[in-house]
Design a protein around this motif. Structure first.
Motif, PDB file in Angstrom:
ATOM      1  N   VAL A   1       0.820  -1.211   0.000  1.00 17.53           N
ATOM      2  CA  VAL A   1       0.000   0.000   0.000  1.00 17.53           C
ATOM      3  C   VAL A   1       0.854   1.262   0.000  1.00 17.53           C
ATOM      4  CG1 VAL A   1      -1.706   1.312   1.326  1.00 17.53           C
ATOM      5  CG2 VAL A   1      -1.947  -1.160   1.086  1.00 17.53           C
ATOM      6  N   MET A   2       1.829   1.326   0.870  1.00 13.33           N
ATOM      7  CA  MET A   2       2.598   2.561   1.034  1.00 13.33           C
ATOM      8  C   MET A   2       3.679   2.732  -0.035  1.00 13.33           C
ATOM      9  SD  MET A   2       1.060   3.843   3.541  1.00 13.33           S
ATOM     10  CE  MET A   2       2.113   5.271   3.647  1.00 13.33           C
ATOM     11  N   LEU A   3       4.312   1.659  -0.418  1.00 12.01           N
ATOM     12  CA  LEU A   3       5.422   1.753  -1.373  1.00 12.01           C
ATOM     13  C   LEU A   3       5.038   1.243  -2.756  1.00 12.01           C
ATOM     14  CD1 LEU A   3       8.324   0.670   1.004  1.00 12.01           C
ATOM     15  CD2 LEU A   3       7.507   2.978   0.474  1.00 12.01           C
ATOM     16  N   ASP A   4       3.761   0.906  -2.920  1.00  9.04           N
ATOM     17  CA  ASP A   4       3.209   0.486  -4.217  1.00  9.04           C
ATOM     18  C   ASP A   4       4.008  -0.661  -4.856  1.00  9.04           C
ATOM     19  OD1 ASP A   4       1.196   0.655  -6.091  1.00  9.04           O
ATOM     20  OD2 ASP A   4       2.294   2.068  -7.357  1.00  9.04           O
ATOM     21  N   GLN A   5       4.368  -1.632  -4.030  1.00 12.22           N
ATOM     22  CA  GLN A   5       5.081  -2.810  -4.518  1.00 12.22           C
ATOM     23  C   GLN A   5       4.043  -3.865  -4.914  1.00 12.22           C
ATOM     24  OE1 GLN A   5       8.567  -3.060  -4.732  1.00 12.22           O
ATOM     25  NE2 GLN A   5       8.337  -0.871  -4.398  1.00 12.22           N
ATOM     26  N   THR A   6       3.764  -3.978  -6.196  1.00 12.51           N
ATOM     27  CA  THR A   6       2.684  -4.851  -6.651  1.00 12.51           C
ATOM     28  C   THR A   6       2.937  -6.319  -6.312  1.00 12.51           C
ATOM     29  OG1 THR A   6       3.683  -4.863  -8.857  1.00 12.51           O
ATOM     30  CG2 THR A   6       1.907  -3.304  -8.470  1.00 12.51           C
ATOM     31  N   TRP A   7       4.190  -6.746  -6.275  1.00 11.86           N
ATOM     32  CA  TRP A   7       4.493  -8.135  -5.931  1.00 11.86           C
ATOM     33  C   TRP A   7       4.005  -8.470  -4.528  1.00 11.86           C
ATOM     34  CZ3 TRP A   7       7.338  -8.960  -1.613  1.00 11.86           C
ATOM     35  CH2 TRP A   7       8.113  -7.905  -1.138  1.00 11.86           C
ATOM     36  N   ALA A   8       3.960  -7.450  -3.656  1.00  9.75           N
ATOM     37  CA  ALA A   8       3.554  -7.683  -2.270  1.00  9.75           C
ATOM     38  C   ALA A   8       2.093  -8.113  -2.183  1.00  9.75           C
ATOM     39  CB  ALA A   8       3.814  -6.438  -1.432  1.00  9.75           C
ATOM     40  N   PHE A   9       1.260  -7.650  -3.124  1.00 10.92           N
ATOM     41  CA  PHE A   9      -0.137  -8.080  -3.122  1.00 10.92           C
ATOM     42  C   PHE A   9      -0.247  -9.586  -3.363  1.00 10.92           C
ATOM     43  CE2 PHE A   9      -0.908  -3.535  -3.964  1.00 10.92           C
ATOM     44  CZ  PHE A   9      -1.865  -3.296  -2.985  1.00 10.92           C
ATOM     45  N   THR A  10       0.678 -10.137  -4.129  1.00  7.93           N
ATOM     46  CA  THR A  10       0.703 -11.586  -4.363  1.00  7.93           C
ATOM     47  C   THR A  10       0.985 -12.325  -3.069  1.00  7.93           C
ATOM     48  OG1 THR A  10       1.508 -11.188  -6.607  1.00  7.93           O
ATOM     49  CG2 THR A  10       1.754 -13.421  -5.751  1.00  7.93           C
ATOM     50  N   VAL A  11       1.955 -11.828  -2.299  1.00  4.67           N
ATOM     51  CA  VAL A  11       2.278 -12.448  -1.013  1.00  4.67           C
ATOM     52  C   VAL A  11       1.080 -12.329  -0.067  1.00  4.67           C
ATOM     53  CG1 VAL A  11       3.807 -12.382   0.997  1.00  4.67           C
ATOM     54  CG2 VAL A  11       4.740 -12.011  -1.295  1.00  4.67           C
ATOM     55  N   LEU A  12       0.438 -11.153  -0.054  1.00  2.00           N
ATOM     56  CA  LEU A  12      -0.749 -10.971   0.788  1.00  2.00           C
ATOM     57  C   LEU A  12      -1.837 -11.959   0.415  1.00  2.00           C
ATOM     58  CD1 LEU A  12      -1.280  -7.117   1.172  1.00  2.00           C
ATOM     59  CD2 LEU A  12      -0.830  -8.776   2.966  1.00  2.00           C
ATOM     60  N   GLY A  13      -1.980 -12.195  -0.877  1.00  2.00           N
ATOM     61  CA  GLY A  13      -3.016 -13.102  -1.363  1.00  2.00           C
ATOM     62  C   GLY A  13      -2.847 -14.536  -0.890  1.00  2.00           C
ATOM     63  N   THR A  14      -1.644 -14.906  -0.495  1.00  2.00           N
ATOM     64  CA  THR A  14      -1.440 -16.274  -0.003  1.00  2.00           C
ATOM     65  C   THR A  14      -2.065 -16.468   1.374  1.00  2.00           C
ATOM     66  OG1 THR A  14       0.672 -15.805   1.095  1.00  2.00           O
ATOM     67  CG2 THR A  14       0.758 -16.459  -1.247  1.00  2.00           C
ATOM     68  N   GLY A  15      -2.193 -15.378   2.126  1.00  2.00           N
ATOM     69  CA  GLY A  15      -2.768 -15.464   3.471  1.00  2.00           C
ATOM     70  C   GLY A  15      -1.820 -16.027   4.514  1.00  2.00           C
ATOM     71  N   ILE A  16      -0.556 -16.170   4.194  1.00  2.00           N
ATOM     72  CA  ILE A  16       0.393 -16.785   5.111  1.00  2.00           C
ATOM     73  C   ILE A  16       0.588 -15.951   6.390  1.00  2.00           C
ATOM     74  CG2 ILE A  16       2.445 -15.798   3.976  1.00  2.00           C
ATOM     75  CD1 ILE A  16       2.220 -19.274   5.596  1.00  2.00           C
ATOM     76  N   GLY A  17       0.594 -14.623   6.265  1.00  2.00           N
ATOM     77  CA  GLY A  17       0.789 -13.777   7.441  1.00  2.00           C
ATOM     78  C   GLY A  17      -0.298 -13.961   8.491  1.00  2.00           C
ATOM     79  N   PRO A  18      -1.580 -13.786   8.105  1.00  2.00           N
ATOM     80  CA  PRO A  18      -2.647 -13.990   9.092  1.00  2.00           C
ATOM     81  C   PRO A  18      -2.671 -15.412   9.659  1.00  2.00           C
ATOM     82  CG  PRO A  18      -3.495 -12.828   7.180  1.00  2.00           C
ATOM     83  CD  PRO A  18      -2.097 -13.247   6.858  1.00  2.00           C
TER      84      PRO A  18
END
Length: 186
Positions: free
Chosen positions: A144-161
């Protein structure tokens, strides 16, 4: 003290994510205030026209003028929604989740100091929380803050939550097994 790294990490991460609040205000609020004023003016005109049965200066408004007033009002509403979007995205993402997960790390770090279970089990709990925070709100910050589009892919995995939830489960099990009233030496 196994939980020390979580307490230190939690406070440092909290500084970063809590600082997003004042930053959002200074960065985005002026644009939102301008959009709000424009919306109020144009939608207020529509409300006045409707109250006067679409007459202006005692003359009926032609359909083109009504359509233009409607269009101006709709576009002003859209501009306001667009001005609020970055604030809402930051607030509902890295700001809120980062603050929560930073506080969770602090609480778990302190709790680990009072839990008498195996050192490896405590290390697993500790690292699961830190990794979960980094892979959820940390990656959200990058997206969100640094507009790193690859990070949305990592978020989509749900591994963090999943890791944060796993950490909560493991901490609960550890507390049930060995919670003490005094600090435990590791």
């Amino acid at each position: 003290m196994v939980g020390k790294k979580n307490v230190v990490f939690g406070f440092l991460f909290l500084v970063i994510t809590a600082a997003l609040g004042p930053w959002m205000i200074t960065e985005y609020t002026p644009g939102e205030a301008e959009a709000q004023a424009e919306k109020q003016s144009l939608v207020g005109r529509l409300q006045s026209l409707k109250a006067d049965e679409f007459e202006e200066d005692l003359e009926p408004l032609p359909p083109e003028a009504i359509a233009k007033a409607n269009t101006d009002g709709i576009l002003a509403l859209n501009k306001l929604v667009n001005a609020r979007q970055p604030i809402d995205l930051i607030r509902s993402g890295p700001h809120v989740h980062g603050n929560l997960e930073a506080l969770l790390n602090i609480v778990v770090g302190i709790a680990l100091c009072f839990i008498a279970v195996g050192r490896i089990f405590k290390q697993v709990i500790s690292w699961v929380f830190i990794l979960g925070t980094l892979l959820h709100s940390g990656i959200m910050f990058l997206a969100v803050m640094l507009d790193q589009t690859w990070a949305f892919t990592v978020l989509g995995t749900g591994i963090g939550p999943v890791l944060v939830l796993l950490g909560l489960l493991l901490a609960g099990i550890a507390a049930a097994m060995g919670m003490r009233a005094e600090v435990v030496r590791d």
